[in-house]
Design an enzyme around this catalytic site. Structure first.
Site, PDB file in Angstrom:
ATOM      1  N   LYS A 175       0.831  -1.211   0.000  1.00  0.00           N
ATOM      2  CA  LYS A 175       0.000   0.000   0.000  1.00  0.00           C
ATOM      3  C   LYS A 175       0.862   1.256   0.000  1.00  0.00           C
ATOM      4  O   LYS A 175       0.452   2.292  -0.542  1.00  0.00           O
ATOM      5  CB  LYS A 175      -0.964  -0.016   1.185  1.00  0.00           C
ATOM      6  CG  LYS A 175      -0.311  -0.081   2.570  1.00  0.00           C
ATOM      7  CD  LYS A 175      -0.098   1.270   3.187  1.00  0.00           C
ATOM      8  CE  LYS A 175       0.573   1.162   4.544  1.00  0.00           C
ATOM      9  NZ  LYS A 175       0.756   2.480   5.198  1.00  0.00           N
ATOM     10  N   THR A 232      -3.896   5.318   3.129  1.00  0.00           N
ATOM     11  CA  THR A 232      -2.582   5.813   2.722  1.00  0.00           C
ATOM     12  C   THR A 232      -2.622   6.470   1.347  1.00  0.00           C
ATOM     13  O   THR A 232      -1.849   7.389   1.073  1.00  0.00           O
ATOM     14  CB  THR A 232      -1.561   4.652   2.721  1.00  0.00           C
ATOM     15  OG1 THR A 232      -1.695   3.915   3.932  1.00  0.00           O
ATOM     16  CG2 THR A 232      -0.148   5.174   2.635  1.00  0.00           C
TER      17      THR A 232
END
Length: 317
Positions: A175, A232
């Site tokens: 991620k 994120t």
């Protein structure tokens, strides 16, 4: 801070390498460097100096939480060798020199440890402010999962147990790389449609790699996969997203990293993620474009052209 809030009668120690910094934090009752203005709860104190004696004196009722960047995990685990206390790490990524995930580093350095990861969508500032957050306690050992839930689960912090540590760690590593790509997309003003497509196809890349490494596909639909990716890739507090945005503005990688003042793990793990994927024959075009961007082989607009110019294909993973 979460552990100290949950159990104000317990001794919760934050180890700092710098003795002066530890003394300053104890005096101010806050971490003025990273979390200014957030008062420490009762029971939390900073310590410094060698950890050997504390490790030797620890018992199975204690808990060690390693909060170093990925680059510091191996050294810290070597210090913790032999402790009967459960150990958990917060770092996310692949070790740059070996391409190993955190639990694989632990298997090399200290295989006897009862260990695992505390992971999931969590900006430190919001956790410190006691804002609602959900995390995953991942370990092959029920004792570790139970300890992490008992210590950290509280009124505003929910902790879910998961025995798929491979899936949880792959999600936490990939991620960060995908967030750089999303920051690039937003920095170039490509719109919300492009962002949604990037996140969705990025999730497919993450899942492909995780399954190839032995993870369960459903793990990536949970907090440590989709949840952490959305946070994120879209959150303004994301350091990795900021790197992508700064690269879109024309800054060099060095300028972008220096402007952060913090570690952006995606910058360091992107190459190892792609190398690990290639060794398994896993196609990760978004991650590959990020690596080419970081290496200076592509400029920001070119990276987008590479991704959008791919041949048509089915949507499956």
């Amino acid at each position: 801070m979460a552990a100290a809030r949950n159990a104000p009668q317990a001794e919760v120690c934050l180890h700092a390498r710098d003795a002066a910094q530890a003394q300053a934090m104890n005096s101010a009752r806050e971490n003025a460097r990273y979390l200014p203005g957030l008062a420490w709860p009762q029971g939390l104190q900073a310590i410094s100096g060698p950890l050997g004696e504390r490790v030797a004196a620890s018992t199975s009722e204690d808990l060690w939480v390693v909060a170093t960047p990925m680059a510091g995990l191996r050294e810290t685990l070597s210090i913790l060798r032999g402790t009967p206390a459960p150990v958990a790490w917060l770092c996310k990524g692949f070790e740059a020199s070996t391409g190993l995930m955190p639990h694989e580093v632990q298997a090399q350095v200290a295989p006897e440890l009862l260990a695992g990861a505390l992971n999931g969508p969590s900006f430190a500032q919001e956790v410190a402010k006691d804002q609602p957050t959900a995390l995953v306690a991942a370990s092959a050992h029920a004792q570790v999962r139970d300890m992490l839930v008992r210590v950290f689960h509280g009124h505003h912090l929910r902790v879910y147990a998961n025995d798929d540590i491979v899936g949880v760690e792959v999600g936490g590593a990939v991620k960060n790389v995908l967030a750089i790509a999303t920051g690039l997309c937003d920095g170039l003003g490509l719109g919300l449609n492009a962002r949604a497509a990037l996140i969705t196809r990025g999730l497919a890349e993450m899942t492909r790699l995780g399954v190839a490494l032995g993870a369960r596909a459903e793990t990536f639909m949970g907090l440590s996969g989709l949840g952490d990716l959305v946070l994120t890739a879209t959150g303004d507090l994301s350091r990795n997203r900021k790197v992508g945005g700064l690269l879109a503005q024309g800054l060099s990688l060095q300028q972008a990293v220096e402007s952060l003042g913090h570690v952006a793990e995606g910058v360091y793990s992107a190459r190892t993620v792609v190398a690990r994927a290639q060794s398994l024959g896993v196609d990760m075009p978004i991650a590959q474009a990020v690596v080419q961007l970081l290496d200076g082989r592509l400029q920001a607009p070119q990276a987008v052209q590479v991704l959008m110019g791919r041949d048509p294909r089915g949507e499956g993973l």
